[in-house]
Design an enzyme around this catalytic site. Sequence first.
Site, short mmCIF file in Angstrom:
data_model
loop_
_atom_site.label_atom_id
_atom_site.label_comp_id
_atom_site.label_asym_id
_atom_site.label_seq_id
_atom_site.Cartn_x
_atom_site.Cartn_y
_atom_site.Cartn_z
N LYS A 98 0.82 -1.31 0.01
CA LYS A 98 0.13 -0.10 -0.20
C LYS A 98 0.86 1.13 -0.03
O LYS A 98 1.64 1.32 1.04
CB LYS A 98 -1.00 0.06 1.20
CG LYS A 98 -2.00 1.07 1.12
CD LYS A 98 -2.78 1.19 2.36
CE LYS A 98 -2.04 1.73 3.51
NZ LYS A 98 -2.89 1.89 4.94
N ARG A 137 -9.15 -0.48 8.43
CA ARG A 137 -8.19 -1.80 9.09
C ARG A 137 -7.49 -1.11 10.42
O ARG A 137 -7.23 -1.76 11.35
CB ARG A 137 -7.11 -2.06 7.97
CG ARG A 137 -6.21 -1.11 7.45
CD ARG A 137 -4.99 -0.85 8.45
NE ARG A 137 -3.92 -0.23 7.82
CZ ARG A 137 -3.26 0.52 8.24
NH1 ARG A 137 -3.43 1.38 9.27
NH2 ARG A 137 -2.02 0.75 7.46
N GLN A 186 -11.29 8.66 11.18
CA GLN A 186 -11.09 7.64 12.22
C GLN A 186 -11.48 7.48 13.33
O GLN A 186 -11.98 6.35 14.12
CB GLN A 186 -9.53 7.89 12.44
CG GLN A 186 -8.55 6.63 12.85
CD GLN A 186 -8.85 5.32 12.23
OE1 GLN A 186 -9.51 4.25 12.95
NE2 GLN A 186 -8.62 5.44 10.98
N ASP A 215 -12.94 17.66 19.86
CA ASP A 215 -12.13 18.03 18.75
C ASP A 215 -11.76 19.38 18.67
O ASP A 215 -12.53 20.14 19.27
CB ASP A 215 -12.88 17.93 17.28
CG ASP A 215 -11.88 17.81 16.23
OD1 ASP A 215 -12.15 16.72 15.34
OD2 ASP A 215 -11.15 18.57 15.85
N GLY A 246 -3.20 8.17 16.66
CA GLY A 246 -2.87 9.28 15.77
C GLY A 246 -1.41 9.23 15.43
O GLY A 246 -1.06 9.32 14.15
N ASP A 259 1.46 7.99 13.96
CA ASP A 259 2.00 6.99 12.81
C ASP A 259 3.00 7.53 11.91
O ASP A 259 3.55 7.11 10.87
CB ASP A 259 0.71 6.80 11.91
CG ASP A 259 0.46 8.00 11.27
OD1 ASP A 259 0.93 9.02 11.34
OD2 ASP A 259 -0.66 7.58 10.32
N LYS A 286 4.57 12.90 15.00
CA LYS A 286 3.18 12.84 15.75
C LYS A 286 3.20 12.40 17.11
O LYS A 286 3.91 11.45 17.29
CB LYS A 286 2.20 12.15 14.78
CG LYS A 286 1.94 13.05 13.38
CD LYS A 286 0.66 12.33 12.96
CE LYS A 286 0.52 12.43 11.44
NZ LYS A 286 -0.60 11.54 10.83
N SER A 305 -0.97 2.14 18.39
CA SER A 305 -1.31 1.78 16.93
C SER A 305 -0.77 2.60 15.86
O SER A 305 -1.17 3.71 15.78
CB SER A 305 -2.94 1.93 16.94
OG SER A 305 -3.42 1.61 15.73
#
Lengths: 331, 331
Positions: free
Chosen positions: B71, B115, B143, B164, B227, B229, B233, B300
């Site tokens: 990907k 995913r 997300q 948010d 968040g 990744d 970040k 994650s």
Amino acid sequence: MRSTDTLLLTRKNVADLLSLEECINTVEEAFKLYAEGKMQPPKILGVHNQKGGFHIKAGLLEKQDSFFAAKMNANFPNNMKEYGLPAIQGVLIASDGETGQLLALMYSIEITILRTGAATGVAAKYLSRPESKTVAICGCGNQGRVSLKALMEVRSIEKVFAFDTDSIRADRFVKELSKELNITIEQVTDLEKNLNQSDIVVTCTPSKQPFIKREYIKPGTFIAAVGADSEEKQELYTELFAANKIVTDLTVQCASIGELHHALVNGHITIANVYAELGEIIAGLKEGRTSDNEIIIFDSTGTALQDVAAAAIVYKKAVTMEVGMKLNFSN
Amino acid sequence: MRSTDTLLLTRKNVADLLSLEECINTVEEAFKLYAEGKMQPPKILGVHNQKGGFHIKAGLLEKQDSFFAAKMNANFPNNMKEYGLPAIQGVLIASDGETGQLLALMYSIEITILRTGAATGVAAKYLSRPESKTVAICGCGNQGRVSLKALMEVRSIEKVFAFDTDSIRADRFVKELSKELNITIEQVTDLEKNLNQSDIVVTCTPSKQPFIKREYIKPGTFIAAVGADSEEKQELYTELFAANKIVTDLTVQCASIGELHHALVNGHITIANVYAELGEIIAGLKEGRTSDNEIIIFDSTGTALQDVAAAAIVYKKAVTMEVGMKLNFSN
């Protein structure tokens, strides 16, 4: 609002759009830009299983426009025998380097063949003796064909020796190319004798065993070692490789998947024995050939520098000439 | 003779084909297979410039069939503001792992969203208290939405806090999801107060500055830190992260681009402080939650294990249901 269409280019579309001459010019420029620090080092990734592997090469070309390409090639050596499928199948993703827009998806094989042949041509331009006339092509597949054509773009070739363990393939090479290129091509089987008469030697076989010995090569020869592009492939005996002037496409890549890899593993040389990367010579940072007697070996593993440069030409021409099918994937 | 057609699947095709429930199941299985040594470690590659970057994640799923996916996601954070384009754009290449055949090209965003949400659901199933009822979603984008839906697949959620920095986005989240999911959702701004009332906290913002402090989180909470990744970040203060039980998707990947990265760089912990990879817990190699009081954090970063598993489902369903356009690229 920018178009969000992605251009789909089949093998034939790419073949129609990309000429070897253009490819040679853009590959030469890409190596030069890289050596001058104007292109970042490309990246590679590999995933393997028992039957073959998937290789991704990615790079970014930033000139007036910014253009990203990632090429995924699947390499399954027994495909033809087992399934009637080509060994190498893949796709190149082209994206805008400023916005990430998905510009095009291209079948990759023509780019792989042409950009690899182009590197051989560029390397020969800088590293072979200018009066080189006689060429030996070891491996009479697609890469052998394009290598010969690329050499003819940069040198006045008069005589070609064609060598392949598959004599039917060698025979077809001789018949088809002697007609197409109007040149004398002779099928040969005695490597020692014929390589000793060659000014330029190209090796582009899938061999995993070295078959070119040191004593086969006469002083002044330029060798393009093209076949080795994964860690198990090898064409030159390390004694030959280690004893001569080594120019790589990318040293770090050759150290892991090229002829250089074997010479390092065998302890014949260290990285410090590599004379230059091709781009450094093109950019004038290092001299190319400095004597008529030296044997120079170009270790060609195939780089994303070449892929992204070739793909940028294909994409621009496809847009201008309105070739290919459009699909808006983001819908 | 096998077909050499490649299936082209747009964003909508993928969205129509892949359900969150299927995605949760296959992602759970993929993490388990990996932990059991039945999937090889996936690979990543990144190319960056000043405006953004291109990331490739590749993996191989070998069950009855062998299926490869790579990907490529372009991530250009200012795209919407500058060009009216999405920040993330990309394509997933799906190939047969036995033959390398190019099976499909899919627009990637739906796979990325689902995913990732699926991993949050799977992690919550093993790491949150079974009686968890109250969820805080920090980051009300795509997300955030899928994360809430995934949590509702594995826990009986009764109350949701939506946070948010963009209150219009939070408001839209509340209105749309409270109706769609028939659940009580409240827009909140006081993180300390509301996280302290939450059993599960999901962070899925593009923040580069940590905003969740240690004192915001009550004992027994499960945090899915989604968040972070890429190396710049971060959402959790390292004091919070380092003081609790850490479960990663892939430790080596989290160490370079997840919350773990910051904790390592700051010297708060070493790799040895990571409790487990999610797959080890699914496979029963390590216990999940062992007390009602412990705070467990799932780091994650998003892995190719998830991509290849989700893409395999999309591809199989597309073939069965005859969705998507066919193109023979090799012609």
